[in-house]
Design an enzyme around this catalytic site. Structure first.
Site, PDB file in Angstrom:
ATOM      1  N   SER A  36      25.334  44.454  24.429  1.00 48.87           N
ATOM      2  CA  SER A  36      26.063  43.227  24.749  1.00 48.87           C
ATOM      3  C   SER A  36      27.418  43.618  25.314  1.00 48.87           C
ATOM      4  CB  SER A  36      26.240  42.378  23.497  1.00 48.87           C
ATOM      5  OG  SER A  36      27.196  42.974  22.641  1.00 48.87           O
ATOM      6  N   HIS A  37      28.305  42.623  25.374  1.00 44.18           N
ATOM      7  CA  HIS A  37      29.702  42.884  25.710  1.00 44.18           C
ATOM      8  C   HIS A  37      30.607  42.728  24.494  1.00 44.18           C
ATOM      9  CE1 HIS A  37      29.161  42.015  30.328  1.00 44.18           C
ATOM     10  NE2 HIS A  37      28.345  42.943  29.863  1.00 44.18           N
TER      11      HIS A  37
END
Length: 478
Positions: free
Chosen positions: A301-302
């Protein structure tokens, strides 16, 4: 696995139904092997606190159904009883709305999306006010039309399922909410999806899968949400929200597919969930107060982000945010605060505690120069970031970026940053850059790894007391 046999049955049904349905013969819906969520990080199990309590809960809206439905309290309203087919290609929207309308008039009612069927509905608003205790139980598969070409022209392209003006409502079940996102991600206006990796001009609207708007006392529990065209779940203008035991799954390179986004929302608990996607696994926007995140596994993810805040010279107020006992792995960011130049307001009372990083770029990051263009104009005002604690953050980082980066505004310093028991080691190779600080004031209570010699001690000589940096929510109210 807990849902193994049920998901296998639905997978077989999906193949048969799509083979039968010529209008959706090329539908991309499929199942992956279900992974059992791992336990929460740390030596001891994570305690799941009770749903956030609202000391002054919003009043229940006036009853729109003056006729007492009688002794139907607790009834189940199966969408198939209202005409839903569940073959994966018939439009079941009208049946869902009829079931919702009937259940809305009954206290503690359940709208049931039964197992072993696939229901396709178009962009829909499920409105309130309703009798308290309403539940939408998704045990089968619920999905939108397959991509922009199948999306009805009259429907909004910004959202799919909207829950509006509800109090005391629950979204739960053992099924899957499938977003059919691939064809949206492949639009040439998406980042690097045009010819030769280019990004063509828009418009590029893509729907958020699930949106709760102006609602309170909400529970979202146990469901699997996957392959959203854009954000998976948004909460706007809500209060008293409990999110637990979710599984959100979307490919790493799917653009703008935030897992959970909250904005102008207070008293939120997000617990014991697994999120992997192509953007922030959890993002916290302006106007959020009293958010507790615990037992979340995030990645790829970020990472977990506060922001972005202050875009277009706006005011942003965020306070009392806690992230603890979480794992972030294989992600572009770990825990991040990001603001635009030119904004006003403040971010305060932030705690990141007991976080395990596994091969993460930008593990600890404050970025007050956030910009999506090649160049943004320098501006003097900024969102004031203060009282941020990083405690017991350990693990490994990707050496392409420094693991600790504090880039604070030239004119509005970050203050009262606390570092304690931070130990971050290279996942592979050696550290190429030292931790970075710019106009960041704080202390190391213990020696950090890598050492952070760049934090400024004390407080800046001049701290602005201008009203543009104060927020009316700092004493617990917006």
């Amino acid at each position: 696995m807990e849902l193994g046999r049920g998901l296998l049955f639905i997978w077989i049904l999906a193949i048969l139904s799509f083979h039968h349905c010529s209008s959706n013969a090329n539908a991309r819906y499929h199942y992956h092997k279900k992974h059992k969520p791992k336990g929460s990080p740390g030596k001891s199990p994570v305690h799941v606190p009770a749903p956030p309590k609202n000391s002054d809960p919003p009043s229940i809206p006036s009853d729109p159904y003056p006729n007492d439905p009688g002794d139907t309290t607790g009834s189940i309203f199966d969408v198939t009883s209202y005409g839903a087919v569940g073959d994966g290609c018939s439009d079941d929207t009208a049946a869902f709305m009829e079931a919702w309308k009937a259940a809305c008039a009954v206290e503690s009612a359940t709208v049931l999306v039964p197992s072993d069927k696939l229901f396709m509905i178009t962009s829909t608003i499920f409105p309130g006010p309703c009798k308290p205790g309403l539940a939408l139980q998704v045990d089968g598969v619920l999905m939108p039309p397959d991509g922009p070409d199948c999306w009805p022209k009259a429907d909004s392209r910004q959202q799919w399922l909207v829950f509006y003006r509800l109090n005391d409502m629950k979204l739960t079940g053992n099924g899957v909410i499938e977003g059919n996102g691939q064809k949206w991600w492949d639009l040439p206006c998406k980042p690097h999806r045009g010819p030769n990796g280019s990004t063509l001009p828009g418009p590029c609207d893509s729907p958020t899968m699930i949106r709760f708007f102006m609602s309170s006392n909400l529970v979202v529990s146990g469901i699997k949400i996957q392959n959203s065209p854009q954000f998976h779940m948004k909460f706007d203008g809500c209060e008293a929200v409990l999110i637990e035991k979710l599984l959100i799954s979307t490919p790493k390179l799917s653009p703008n597919t935030d897992g959970i986004h909250i904005g102008n929302t207070k008293s939120v608990g997000i617990y014991n969930s697994m999120i992997s996607n192509g953007d922030d696994c959890i993002s916290i926007g302006p106007g959020c107060l009293d958010v507790h995140i615990e037992g979340v596994t995030c990645g790829p993810s970020h990472g977990i982000s506060i922001g972005s805040l202050g875009v277009h010279n706006s005011q942003a107020c965020v306070s009392n945010i806690t992230v603890r006992n979480t794992v972030i792995r294989e992600s572009d960011n770990g825990v991040r605060i990001k603001t635009w130049q030119g904004g006003t307001g403040s971010v305060s009372g932030i705690s990141f505690e007991n976080i395990q990083m596994e091969n993460v770029r930008n593990c600890i990051n404050i970025d007050q120069y956030y910009c999506l263009q090649k160049a943004c104009l320098n501006q003097t005002s900024a969102v004031y970031v203060r009282d941020v604690q990083y405690r017991n953050i350990k693990g490994s980082y990707d050496v392409r970026n420094t693991p600790i980066h504090f880039a604070c505004s030239d004119t509005v310093a970050c203050t009262n940053i606390t570092m304690a028991d931070v130990e971050l080691m290279p996942h592979e190779g050696e550290l190429m850059e030292e931790p970075f600080c710019w106009n960041a004031y704080g202390i190391e209570e213990t020696l950090s790894i890598p050492p952070i010699g760049c934090l400024l001690k004390g407080m800046p000589h001049a701290i602005t007391e201008s009203s543009q940096y104060s927020c009316s929510n700092e004493n617990g109210r917006f």
